[in-house]
Design a protein around this motif. Structure first.
Motif, PDB file in Angstrom:
ATOM      1  N   LEU A 121       1.372   6.037  -8.887  1.00  0.00           N
ATOM      2  CA  LEU A 121       0.568   6.321  -7.733  1.00  0.00           C
ATOM      3  C   LEU A 121       0.083   6.891  -6.959  1.00  0.00           C
ATOM      4  CD1 LEU A 121       2.386   3.719  -5.167  1.00  0.00           C
ATOM      5  CD2 LEU A 121       0.767   2.693  -7.109  1.00  0.00           C
ATOM      6  N   LEU A 123      -1.009   8.202  -3.490  1.00  0.00           N
ATOM      7  CA  LEU A 123      -0.141   8.062  -2.214  1.00  0.00           C
ATOM      8  C   LEU A 123      -1.044   8.244  -1.410  1.00  0.00           C
ATOM      9  CD1 LEU A 123       3.653   7.729  -2.689  1.00  0.00           C
ATOM     10  CD2 LEU A 123       2.168   6.693  -2.751  1.00  0.00           C
ATOM     11  N   TYR A 228      -6.436   1.749  -9.528  1.00  0.00           N
ATOM     12  CA  TYR A 228      -5.175   0.850  -9.876  1.00  0.00           C
ATOM     13  C   TYR A 228      -4.965  -0.485 -11.117  1.00  0.00           C
ATOM     14  CZ  TYR A 228      -5.374   3.149  -5.311  1.00  0.00           C
ATOM     15  OH  TYR A 228      -5.119   4.498  -4.100  1.00  0.00           O
ATOM     16  N   LEU A 323       5.290  -2.408  -7.936  1.00  0.00           N
ATOM     17  CA  LEU A 323       5.262  -1.265  -6.723  1.00  0.00           C
ATOM     18  C   LEU A 323       6.354  -0.532  -6.040  1.00  0.00           C
ATOM     19  CD1 LEU A 323       2.670  -3.037  -4.113  1.00  0.00           C
ATOM     20  CD2 LEU A 323       2.423  -1.374  -5.720  1.00  0.00           C
ATOM     21  N   THR A 324       7.619  -1.130  -5.722  1.00  0.00           N
ATOM     22  CA  THR A 324       8.940  -0.055  -5.190  1.00  0.00           C
ATOM     23  C   THR A 324       9.088   0.752  -6.378  1.00  0.00           C
ATOM     24  OG1 THR A 324       9.835  -1.553  -4.306  1.00  0.00           O
ATOM     25  CG2 THR A 324      11.164   0.306  -4.799  1.00  0.00           C
ATOM     26  N   ALA A 327       6.750   3.278  -6.656  1.00  0.00           N
ATOM     27  CA  ALA A 327       6.781   4.864  -5.964  1.00  0.00           C
ATOM     28  C   ALA A 327       7.901   5.821  -5.864  1.00  0.00           C
ATOM     29  CB  ALA A 327       7.000   4.268  -4.940  1.00  0.00           C
ATOM     30  N   THR A 330       6.691   8.280  -9.097  1.00  0.00           N
ATOM     31  CA  THR A 330       5.729   8.891  -8.144  1.00  0.00           C
ATOM     32  C   THR A 330       6.286  10.223  -8.195  1.00  0.00           C
ATOM     33  OG1 THR A 330       4.321   7.434  -8.290  1.00  0.00           O
ATOM     34  CG2 THR A 330       4.219   8.994  -6.959  1.00  0.00           C
ATOM     35  N   CYS A 369      12.363  -0.229  -1.163  1.00  0.00           N
ATOM     36  CA  CYS A 369      12.165   1.591  -0.850  1.00  0.00           C
ATOM     37  C   CYS A 369      13.936   2.286  -0.286  1.00  0.00           C
ATOM     38  CB  CYS A 369      11.243   2.099  -0.267  1.00  0.00           C
ATOM     39  SG  CYS A 369       8.937   1.726  -1.274  1.00  0.00           S
ATOM     40  N   ALA A 379       7.315   4.867   2.038  1.00  0.00           N
ATOM     41  CA  ALA A 379       7.315   3.806   1.873  1.00  0.00           C
ATOM     42  C   ALA A 379       6.003   2.975   1.611  1.00  0.00           C
ATOM     43  CB  ALA A 379       8.441   2.834   2.908  1.00  0.00           C
ATOM     44  N   GLN A 381       2.770   3.252   2.617  1.00  0.00           N
ATOM     45  CA  GLN A 381       2.062   4.669   2.520  1.00  0.00           C
ATOM     46  C   GLN A 381       2.018   3.429   0.744  1.00  0.00           C
ATOM     47  OE1 GLN A 381       1.720   8.797   1.399  1.00  0.00           O
ATOM     48  NE2 GLN A 381       2.469   9.032   3.231  1.00  0.00           N
ATOM     49  N   VAL A 382       2.898   2.900  -0.266  1.00  0.00           N
ATOM     50  CA  VAL A 382       2.742   2.086  -0.850  1.00  0.00           C
ATOM     51  C   VAL A 382       2.808   0.360   0.222  1.00  0.00           C
ATOM     52  CG1 VAL A 382       4.317   0.727  -2.382  1.00  0.00           C
ATOM     53  CG2 VAL A 382       5.023   3.609  -2.049  1.00  0.00           C
ATOM     54  N   VAL A 385      -1.237   0.829  -0.660  1.00  0.00           N
ATOM     55  CA  VAL A 385      -1.465   0.488  -1.902  1.00  0.00           C
ATOM     56  C   VAL A 385      -1.629  -0.659  -2.317  1.00  0.00           C
ATOM     57  CG1 VAL A 385      -1.432   1.295  -4.012  1.00  0.00           C
ATOM     58  CG2 VAL A 385      -1.044   2.903  -2.527  1.00  0.00           C
TER      59      VAL A 385
END
Length: 434
Positions: A121, A123, A228, A323-324, A327, A330, A369, A379, A381-382, A385
């Motif tokens: 990501l 972020l 994305y 998504l977790t 992160a 990343t 997260c 988190a 910031q995720v 996204v």
């Protein structure tokens, strides 16, 4: 005269065909809007005027669904339980087990997909102004307090957990009422169902408006996703695996029949409207109508469908997990198999606590997260996204969630219908052998 008859037949015809026409019309108008300059020329004025009308139609349709859904759930569940006859099976336990298995299995699929196609990501740092829950305990605590919410406030706020608790309680109490009282409650449920059918007939206009509004926004339309695309591909790919492989496999294990006719019917009649409303709660009336079309038992689906809209969240489990892990990738954090399994459990529990409105699952990403020690600011910031890609992610997630409600409910009902035939066949074979 012939033209009016043709129009009348079209309006009385296939709702799916009309929805597809509305979909295509919305895409064309959105494309025209993006390629029209903001001047005072006649074409620009016409297109902008149509876009404004489409926006109103879309918001009216979603508003009507959200308005009718809480009272629909409350009345139908109470009526179904009040008029339930002794010895009549509802199969809610079997459906509930399928809901939980399906949600956990979807989280496992998301873990595998994220390991096979890892995402990274970019972020952002802007403040979203959202306060997420800090732990799974907090999510469960919130659910418990929703159960004892004031019934009037639960209806006003569309708190479906509270609505279900109060409707079940009222239904149980009314089982000891007179037959006349039960008939009044039953007639009231028919009246609400009639209003719902009228709202659903407006779906083509509503979807036309929703598609136009979504795709005509330069920041969230045809060119919204840029870097994305990979993350979206993993998310939607996992959802397609669940919709086209995992769910049919579960249905086959239950019914021992070809699952794809049922799966495709549910994806078409439930998934398409849910894709554009982006709300499991708003799609409850659509699912109720589909269950009626499939000739399922009303005493079963009137409870199972609203229950599924709150706890059967395969798409939400996928969103939270992917998504977790994006992160985690990343930040360069290593994930072992036990931690991945724990993440699947947490994602499934969090998904059950996701609200039935657009974007509800994103607020629960910080909970998962926290398993990896990711600070809350990262988190969030995720979550940001998630909102950037939310146009397609949330639509696909809701389509999977909502269609799966009907798929699992229908699978259990169909399997129950097959049991007498199986018993009868076995008895005949025993007689023939003797």
């Amino acid at each position: 005269m012939n033209n009016s008859n043709t129009l009348f037949r079209f309006l009385r015809g296939s709702l799916v065909t009309q929805i597809l026409i509305g979909l295509l019309a919305g895409i064309l108008l959105a494309w025209a809007s993006l390629h029209t300059t903001n001047d005072s020329s006649l074409p620009a004025v016409i297109i902008n005027g149509l876009k404004g009308i489409a926006d109103i139609l879309g918001r009216l349709f979603v508003g009507a669904l959200k308005a009718v859904a809480p009272i629909l759930v409350f009345i139908l569940v109470a009526s179904s339980i009040a008029n339930h006859k002794q010895g009549q099976k509802t199969n809610i336990k079997s459906i509930l087990v399928l809901y939980l298995i399906g949600t956990f299995s979807a989280a496992l699929v998301a873990v595998l997909g994220s390991f096979m196609f890892p995402s990274s990501l970019m972020l952002s740092t802007h403040d979203t102004g959202i306060t997420p829950p800090n732990s799974v305990i907090e999510v469960l605590n919130t659910l418990l307090f929703k159960m004892v919410d004031n019934p009037i406030r639960a209806l006003m706020d569309a708190n479906y957990i509270g609505i279900l608790v109060w409707s079940v309680g009222l239904g149980v109490a009314l089982r000891h009422a007179s037959n006349g009282t039960k008939e009044v409650v039953s007639d009231l449920s028919y009246g609400i169902a009639f209003i719902v059918r009228l709202v659903i007939r407006l779906a083509p206009l509503g979807i036309f408006g929703l598609v136009t509004t979504t795709l005509s926004d330069p920041a969230a339309g045809f060119d919204a996703f840029g870097g994305y695309i990979h993350l979206l591909a993993v998310l939607i790919g996992c959802m397609l695996v669940v919709a086209l492989i995992l769910n049919p496999l579960i249905v086959f294990c239950i019914t021992k029949r070809n699952p794809y006719p049922l799966v495709f019917t549910c994806l078409r009649d439930s998934g398409i409207p849910a894709f554009f409303t982006r709300s499991s709660a708003a799609n409850i009336p659509v699912n109720m109508a589909l269950c009626k079309k499939l000739n399922l038992r009303e005493e079963t689906y009137s409870v199972a469908i609203p229950l599924g809209s709150t706890i059967n969240m395969a798409g939400a489990a996928i969103t939270i997990t992917v998504l977790t892990l994006a992160a985690v990738q990343t930040l360069g954090i290593d994930v072992d198999i036990p931690t991945a399994l724990l993440l699947s459990i947490v994602a499934a529990v969090c998904a059950c606590g996701a609200s039935g409105v657009a974007g509800g699952s994103l607020l629960l990403i910080p909970v998962s997260c926290s398993l990896f020690g990711i600070p809350n600011d990262i988190a969030m910031q995720v979550v940001a996204v998630g909102f950037i890609i939310g146009v397609l992610q949330d639509s696909a997630e809701t389509a999977l969630n909502s269609s799966t409600d009907v798929i699992f409910t229908a699978a259990v009902c169909k399997a129950e219908e097959q049991k007498p035939a199986t018993v009868g066949t076995s008895a005949v074979r025993q007689v023939e052998e003797s």
